[in-house]
Design a protein around this motif. Structure first.
Motif, mmCIF file in Angstrom:
data_model
loop_
_atom_site.group_PDB
_atom_site.id
_atom_site.type_symbol
_atom_site.label_atom_id
_atom_site.label_comp_id
_atom_site.label_asym_id
_atom_site.label_seq_id
_atom_site.Cartn_x
_atom_site.Cartn_y
_atom_site.Cartn_z
ATOM 1 N N ILE A 68 0.816 -1.216 0.000
ATOM 2 C CA ILE A 68 0.000 0.000 0.000
ATOM 3 C C ILE A 68 0.853 1.270 0.000
ATOM 4 O O ILE A 68 0.406 2.305 -0.468
ATOM 5 N N LEU A 69 2.084 1.176 0.549
ATOM 6 C CA LEU A 69 2.923 2.382 0.597
ATOM 7 C C LEU A 69 4.371 2.015 0.320
ATOM 8 O O LEU A 69 4.831 0.928 0.669
ATOM 9 N N GLY A 74 12.402 9.043 3.450
ATOM 10 C CA GLY A 74 11.549 9.528 4.532
ATOM 11 C C GLY A 74 10.158 9.933 4.082
ATOM 12 O O GLY A 74 9.336 10.336 4.892
ATOM 13 N N ASN A 75 9.863 9.840 2.771
ATOM 14 C CA ASN A 75 8.527 10.214 2.300
ATOM 15 C C ASN A 75 7.743 8.991 1.855
ATOM 16 O O ASN A 75 8.251 8.177 1.088
ATOM 17 N N TYR A 76 6.523 8.916 2.326
ATOM 18 C CA TYR A 76 5.659 7.802 1.946
ATOM 19 C C TYR A 76 4.871 8.154 0.699
ATOM 20 O O TYR A 76 4.323 9.249 0.570
ATOM 21 N N GLU A 78 1.951 6.402 -2.126
ATOM 22 C CA GLU A 78 0.973 5.332 -2.258
ATOM 23 C C GLU A 78 1.397 4.328 -3.334
ATOM 24 O O GLU A 78 1.878 4.732 -4.386
ATOM 25 N N ALA A 110 -14.770 8.125 3.488
ATOM 26 C CA ALA A 110 -13.542 8.304 2.707
ATOM 27 C C ALA A 110 -13.183 6.943 2.126
ATOM 28 O O ALA A 110 -12.742 6.063 2.846
ATOM 29 N N PRO A 113 -8.543 3.926 -1.135
ATOM 30 C CA PRO A 113 -8.100 4.202 -2.504
ATOM 31 C C PRO A 113 -7.838 2.952 -3.339
ATOM 32 O O PRO A 113 -8.268 2.885 -4.497
ATOM 33 N N GLU A 235 5.273 -3.350 7.918
ATOM 34 C CA GLU A 235 6.216 -2.618 7.083
ATOM 35 C C GLU A 235 7.549 -3.349 7.092
ATOM 36 O O GLU A 235 8.005 -3.811 8.135
ATOM 37 N N ARG A 245 5.282 -0.764 2.915
ATOM 38 C CA ARG A 245 4.204 -1.126 3.837
ATOM 39 C C ARG A 245 3.194 -1.977 3.097
ATOM 40 O O ARG A 245 2.745 -1.619 2.015
ATOM 41 N N SER B 7 -5.020 10.766 0.637
ATOM 42 C CA SER B 7 -5.377 9.387 0.924
ATOM 43 C C SER B 7 -5.255 9.071 2.419
ATOM 44 O O SER B 7 -4.282 9.469 3.061
ATOM 45 N N PRO B 8 -6.226 8.348 2.965
ATOM 46 C CA PRO B 8 -6.143 8.021 4.394
ATOM 47 C C PRO B 8 -4.973 7.108 4.742
ATOM 48 O O PRO B 8 -4.622 6.972 5.908
ATOM 49 N N HIS B 9 -4.365 6.469 3.741
ATOM 50 C CA HIS B 9 -3.226 5.583 4.011
ATOM 51 C C HIS B 9 -1.928 6.341 4.195
ATOM 52 O O HIS B 9 -1.014 5.866 4.841
ATOM 53 N N VAL B 10 -1.793 7.462 3.505
ATOM 54 C CA VAL B 10 -0.463 8.060 3.345
ATOM 55 C C VAL B 10 -0.150 9.014 4.494
ATOM 56 O O VAL B 10 -0.860 9.980 4.712
ATOM 57 N N PRO B 11 0.913 8.726 5.230
ATOM 58 C CA PRO B 11 1.278 9.633 6.319
ATOM 59 C C PRO B 11 1.840 10.945 5.770
ATOM 60 O O PRO B 11 2.471 10.972 4.713
ATOM 61 N N ALA B 13 4.628 13.817 6.017
ATOM 62 C CA ALA B 13 6.024 13.788 6.455
ATOM 63 C C ALA B 13 6.139 14.516 7.788
ATOM 64 O O ALA B 13 5.390 15.450 8.073
ATOM 65 N N SER B 53 4.568 6.939 12.057
ATOM 66 C CA SER B 53 5.318 6.008 11.211
ATOM 67 C C SER B 53 6.807 6.188 11.412
ATOM 68 O O SER B 53 7.305 7.312 11.408
#
Lengths: 321, 283
Positions: A68-69, A74-76, A78, A110, A113, A235, A245, B7-11, B13, B53
């Motif tokens: 999913i991620l 350091g940046n997540y 999708e 919501a 996705p 993760e 993740r 998106s609700p998944h994505v944290p 930064a 996270s």
């Protein structure tokens, strides 16, 4: 409906038409002998006279494991769904209702996705079925939660479209369709209903002790359930830094499910069994009160110790503890 | 109802600014979320949680120990207890993190207004209650008597000792501390009782009919304190419990935080004791 009749002899041509709308998947028998929804490369592989697949079609919307991620620097970000347009042919009403329930969980509010992306690319074509000893769907259940439904009769199928996509399928196949005799309503005899007295069912009824003494917590009933959607999130680091993740199917019959640091809120099998059936019949926030059992019979069919959920739905005095 | 700017998944930064060790295994982490996260985080109500996270390790639900600061930074009090928190404790200031939230229902501040509030914290349970306490003291005039009873295993495991003592010295609240046992008696230790929280409660005189009680601690704490509070005359509707579960998704889908037919991430983590009656697995 009587105008959209498809002769059995034209089914292969009809399947070819369906391929215009995406990759065609249908019930087939794998080499292992298991009935499974799989890509239909060749019409002879079609196993339309099936009772139930081992894994329900939820696998097309909630893959067993899904990235999913992705995290870099350091940046997540999708994960991108790789699902293309798919036509799922030959789904029974119970499984269509199962998908309708998952839609309520993952599309409301919501929307999730990745679920929403997969759902948008999925065309659902239902087919009527014959119940066997394991089935217990509601009487006369015929789901309209699909794009197109095929009602089988002696020499063909009566087709009904239930969405814009379904109408488009009918138009594309118009040259194969003709007028037929109106179909009699489907006659299904078994019954699935929520326990009449949830208080009694989900308290300390001796039935739970009976179940708990045989249940081996294998979780097969949950894996095979068309409306079980619990997932775990984990993760994993990648060597170049960051991580991936994933989410994957989880199972409330496993002891780890109710764990928190230093405690477990469902340590015993009895707790976990009761919890699963409570959820199944009485629902969670925000679907409290919604019975999500669609009567497909898989849990009974796969249970290695023969636990029969239907005992819960009969009158208490008939239950043999 | 749920609103997500993305998106609700994505944290979002976030960055680790600094940390303060509170005990041998528990530290207070100050975290700066990216600017685009601030609007969502500003809606934080004490008792809600965020999903923190640690890249490459995973995500953990944490209830902030303070209200968001003016610069948008958050204080999270985290014990080194599992895979993710272990890695978090190894990070240096400047490390990249992720943050989602806030999620769930916090304390019903509107209902609590004008009433005495009794906070009961056990161990790490002080963390979520600290953000409530800070809110109560900042808006001191809106509430009645404020009392904090805090129990820890032993003196060196008592978190925020100096700070709580300073707040109590300010006169805005009454503070009662207790430890299960006191093996070390150091010079300059703060006076504190030896015993369990229910013992403290036993000798406490208060307006039970009006009081809101807010509890957070390990599961056994709830089992005895809820009964004691009800016996003392606090209605179950006014006993607020912050419950711990392993929220994975935070948005009501993974079912990992189910409590009977409720979900801790949506109906909680703050529940009224009256809402949990008859749910065998709740406490």
């Amino acid at each position: 409906m009587a105008d959209n009749f498809l002769k059995t002899s034209r089914l292969d041509q009809f399947l070819e038409t369906l391929r215009l709308f995406g990759e065609l998947h249908a019930p087939t028998i794998l080499e292992s002998g298991v009935v499974s929804f799989a890509p239909l490369d060749d019409p002879t592989q079609l196993h339309l006279d099936y009772r139930r697949t081992q894994i329900p079609p939820k696998k097309y919307l909630l893959p067993f494991r899904e990235e999913i991620l992705h995290c870099h620097g350091g940046n997540y970000r999708e994960g991108q769904s790789d699902a293309g347009d798919t036509v799922l042919f030959g789904i029974h009403s119970c499984d269509l209702e199962g998908i309708a329930y998952l839609d309520r969980v993952f599309m409301a509010d919501a929307a999730d996705p990745s679920y929403a992306a997969r759902r948008a690319r999925l065309t659902l074509v239902g087919v009527s079925c014959e119940p066997d000893d394991f089935c217990f769907c509601p009487e006369g259940m015929q789901s309209t939660s699909c794009d197109l439904f095929l009602n089988a009769c002696a020499d063909g199928f009566h087709l009904a479209g239930y969405s814009a996509k379904g109408q488009a399928l009918l138009s594309a196949a118009a040259h194969l369709l003709e007028t037929g005799e109106p179909v009699p309503p489907p006659a299904l005899s078994a019954v699935c209903r929520a326990p009449e007295d949830p208080e009694l069912r989900f308290s300390d009824h001796p039935l739970w002790q009976k179940y708990a003494s045989t249940c081996v917590s294998c979780g097969a009933c949950s894996v095979c359930c068309p409306t079980c959607y619990c997932f775990d999130v984990r993760e994993y680091p990648v060597l170049s830094g960051g991580g991936t993740r994933i989410r994957e199917w989880d199972n409330c019959l496993f002891a780890s499910h109710g764990e928190v640091s230093g405690a477990n809120f469902r340590p015993d099998r009895l707790d976990r069994l009761r919890y699963r059936f409570l959820h199944k019949f009485c629902g969670f926030t925000p679907l409290q009160g919604v019975n999500s059992c669609v009567g497909c019979g898989r849990c009974k069919a796969v249970c290695p110790v023969g636990i029969d959920l239907r005992e819960l739905t009969v009158a208490p005095e008939q239950v043999q503890p | 109802m749920r609103e997500h700017r993305h998106s609700p998944h994505v944290p979002y930064a976030a960055q680790l600014i600094d940390r303060r060790d509170l005990s041998e295994d528990t530290s207070l982490f100050r975290i700066a979320p990216e600017a685009s996260a601030l609007a969502e985080l500003a809606s934080f109500v004490p008792g809600q949680f965020v999903q923190l996270s640690v890249p490459g390790a995973g995500e953990v639900p944490i209830s902030p120990a303070d209200l968001p600061a003016a610069d948008g930074t958050l204080e999270l009090c985290v014990r080194r207890v599992g895979h993710v928190t272990e890695l978090l404790h190894k990070l240096k200031p400047g490390a990249r993190l992720g943050l989602r939230g806030p999620f769930g229902c916090g304390f019903p501040l509107g209902d609590m207004a004008g009433r005495p509030v009794l906070l009961l914290a056990g161990g790490l349970g002080i963390a979520p209650l600290r953000s409530l306490l800070i809110h109560l003291l900042r808006q001191r005039d809106r509430y009645g008597d404020i009392t904090l009873m805090y129990g820890a295993k032993q003196p060196r495991l008592m978190l925020f000792r100096e700070e709580l003592a300073a707040l109590a010295a300010g006169g805005g609240m009454r503070l009662y501390l207790t430890v299960d046992f006191a093996p070390e008696q150091q010079e300059g230790d703060y006076s504190c009782a030896v015993g369990l929280l229910p013992d403290l409660l036993k000798g406490f005189r208060f307006d039970a009919a009006a009081t809101y009680a807010a509890l957070c601690g390990p599961p056994p704490l709830y089992r005895c304190l809820v009964a004691d509070l009800e016996r003392a005359g606090v209605a179950a509707e006014r006993i607020l419990l912050s419950l711990e579960r392993r929220m994975r998704c935070g948005v009501g889908r993974c079912c990992h935080c189910a409590i009977g037919q409720k979900l801790c991430c949506m109906d909680g983590p703050v529940f009224r004791a009256s809402d949990l009656k008859g749910i065998p697995e709740a406490l």
